[in-house]
Design an enzyme around this catalytic site. Structure first.
Site, PDB file in Angstrom:
ATOM      1  N   THR A   1       2.358  -9.457   8.219  1.00 51.80           N
ATOM      2  CA  THR A   1       3.735  -9.869   7.915  1.00 51.80           C
ATOM      3  C   THR A   1       4.728  -8.816   8.877  1.00 51.80           C
ATOM      4  OG1 THR A   1       3.175 -10.176   5.735  1.00 51.80           O
ATOM      5  CG2 THR A   1       5.341 -10.433   6.406  1.00 51.80           C
TER       6      THR A   1
ATOM      7  N   GLY B   1       5.556  -4.690   5.493  1.00 51.58           N
ATOM      8  CA  GLY B   1       4.981  -5.620   4.546  1.00 51.58           C
ATOM      9  C   GLY B   1       4.610  -4.912   2.991  1.00 51.58           C
TER      10      GLY B   1
ATOM     11  N   LYS C   1       1.159  -0.713  -1.385  1.00 56.96           N
ATOM     12  CA  LYS C   1       0.767  -1.016  -0.019  1.00 56.96           C
ATOM     13  C   LYS C   1      -0.751  -0.224   0.228  1.00 56.96           C
ATOM     14  CE  LYS C   1       3.849  -0.265   3.210  1.00 56.96           C
ATOM     15  NZ  LYS C   1       3.182  -1.537   3.640  1.00 56.96           N
TER      16      LYS C   1
ATOM     17  N   GLU D   1       2.611   4.728   6.508  1.00 59.31           N
ATOM     18  CA  GLU D   1       3.847   3.817   6.083  1.00 59.31           C
ATOM     19  C   GLU D   1       4.629   4.742   5.244  1.00 59.31           C
ATOM     20  OE1 GLU D   1       1.496  -0.421   6.399  1.00 59.31           O
ATOM     21  OE2 GLU D   1       1.259   0.786   4.778  1.00 59.31           O
TER      22      GLU D   1
ATOM     23  N   LYS E   1       3.093 -12.239  -3.075  1.00 60.93           N
ATOM     24  CA  LYS E   1       3.090 -10.859  -3.192  1.00 60.93           C
ATOM     25  C   LYS E   1       4.082 -10.440  -4.309  1.00 60.93           C
ATOM     26  CE  LYS E   1       0.874 -10.166   0.588  1.00 60.93           C
ATOM     27  NZ  LYS E   1       1.427  -9.797   2.080  1.00 60.93           N
TER      28      LYS E   1
HETATM   29  C1  5RP Z   1      -1.037  -2.175   5.351  1.00 59.38           C
HETATM   30  C2  5RP Z   1       0.335  -2.678   4.523  1.00 59.38           C
HETATM   31  C3  5RP Z   1       0.611  -3.936   4.635  1.00 59.38           C
HETATM   32  O1  5RP Z   1       1.834  -3.958   4.899  1.00 59.38           O
HETATM   33  C4  5RP Z   1       0.235  -4.603   3.407  1.00 59.38           C
HETATM   34  O2  5RP Z   1      -1.243  -4.702   3.410  1.00 59.38           O
HETATM   35  C5  5RP Z   1       0.491  -6.423   3.793  1.00 59.38           C
HETATM   36  O3  5RP Z   1      -0.123  -6.780   4.572  1.00 59.38           O
HETATM   37  P1  5RP Z   1       0.037  -8.242   4.961  1.00 59.38           P
HETATM   38  O4  5RP Z   1       1.391  -8.504   5.379  1.00 59.38           O
HETATM   39  O5  5RP Z   1      -1.078  -8.534   6.238  1.00 59.38           O
HETATM   40  O6  5RP Z   1      -0.330  -9.271   3.732  1.00 59.38           O
HETATM   41  O7  5RP Z   1       0.299  -1.898   3.494  1.00 59.38           O
HETATM   42  O8  5RP Z   1      -1.436  -0.964   5.237  1.00 59.38           O
END
Ligand code: 5RP
Length: 237
Positions: free
Chosen positions: A36, A90, A102, A111, A129
């Site tokens: 995302t 994301g 996350k 992050e 989510k």
């Molecule tokens: C990576 C993260 C991502 O933001 C989280 O896993 C969401 O991923 P996606 O947008 O592919 O569902 O925390 O460490």
């Protein structure tokens, strides 16, 4: 439940397109990781090309770094810019209080550092989510651990009631090694009623580098839904 990937993609895209509208000329932008966040990075690249937007990005992972370069976003570091204007990232789960899990992409430590250095944090995601409580549906909490401390940390997490699994590579034998050279434990705790307390407890275990529980860091979430876009806003003050 069957997942329609086109629908999920569309929801992620709606959220990403809205989030990048917050980015203004001269901003230092935290670039999140995952599929995302990648849409937001791509959309920022488009704004640079089409509008001449002048920004610099701080990537939260090697994935985000490579994509930023590909999209023509000049990259910088926290050493050069310790304060970030806005970060777009994301999440694996988010609640109405804007508590997050996350680290699905193993980028949780960077992050969280980037989010903690940002004046504003925007989370983007599709509607699956959004949950009432973190940990629902057997969602695991990623925990980054120093390799030296793997067994004792594993033992302590087990004592806290967690079901732990060392994250394994895909098309690579053995554990996933993070961008920081560490290992990730994916831990199922069930419904997490007090993420603040759980985060603090886990952070106190020697050898834990970071926990994928993000509390009190997010200002806005955009969640793409089947009928549009939901905005959730919280004051961090
Ligand atoms: C990576 C993260 C991502 O933001 C989280 O896993 C969401 O991923 P996606 O947008 O592919 O569902 O925390 O460490």
């Amino acid at each position: 439940m069957k997942v329609n990937h086109d629908v999920v993609f569309e929801q992620k895209q709606k959220a990403a397109s809205e989030a990048v509208k917050h980015v203004k000329d001269g901003f230092i932008v935290g670039l999140g990781s995952g599929s995302t966040a990648a849409l937001a990075i791509t959309a920022l690249g488009e704004r640079i090309k089409n509008e001449g937007l002048k920004i610099m990005g701080v990537p939260t992972s090697y994935q985000a770094f490579l994509l930023a370069v590909e999209c023509g976003i000049p990259v910088t570091t926290l050493d050069e810019h310790p304060v970030i204007d806005v970060t777009i990232d994301g999440a694996d789960q988010l609640t109405p209080e804007l508590f997050l899990i996350k680290g699905g992409g193993a980028a949780l430590a960077r992050e969280k550092i980037v989010a903690s250095s940002s004046k504003q944090n925007i989370i983007i995601g599709d509607e699956k989510k959004k949950v009432d409580f973190l940990g629902l549906n057997n969602q695991f909490v990623p925990i980054e651990v120093l390799p030296f401390a793997l067994s004792p940390v594993n033992h302590q997490l087990f004592r806290l009631g967690g079901k732990t699994v060392v994250r394994e590579g895909i098309r690579k034998l053995g554990p996933v090694i993070t961008d920081n050279g560490n290992i990730v434990l994916d831990v199922v705790f069930g419904e997490i009623k007090d993420p603040v307390k759980l985060q603090l407890t886990i952070k106190m275990i020697p050898g834990v580098v970071e926990v994928g529980l993000f509390v009190g860091l997010t200002d806005i979430a955009y969640v793409g839904t089947s009928c549009g876009l939901e905005k959730i806003e919280k004051s961090r003050k």
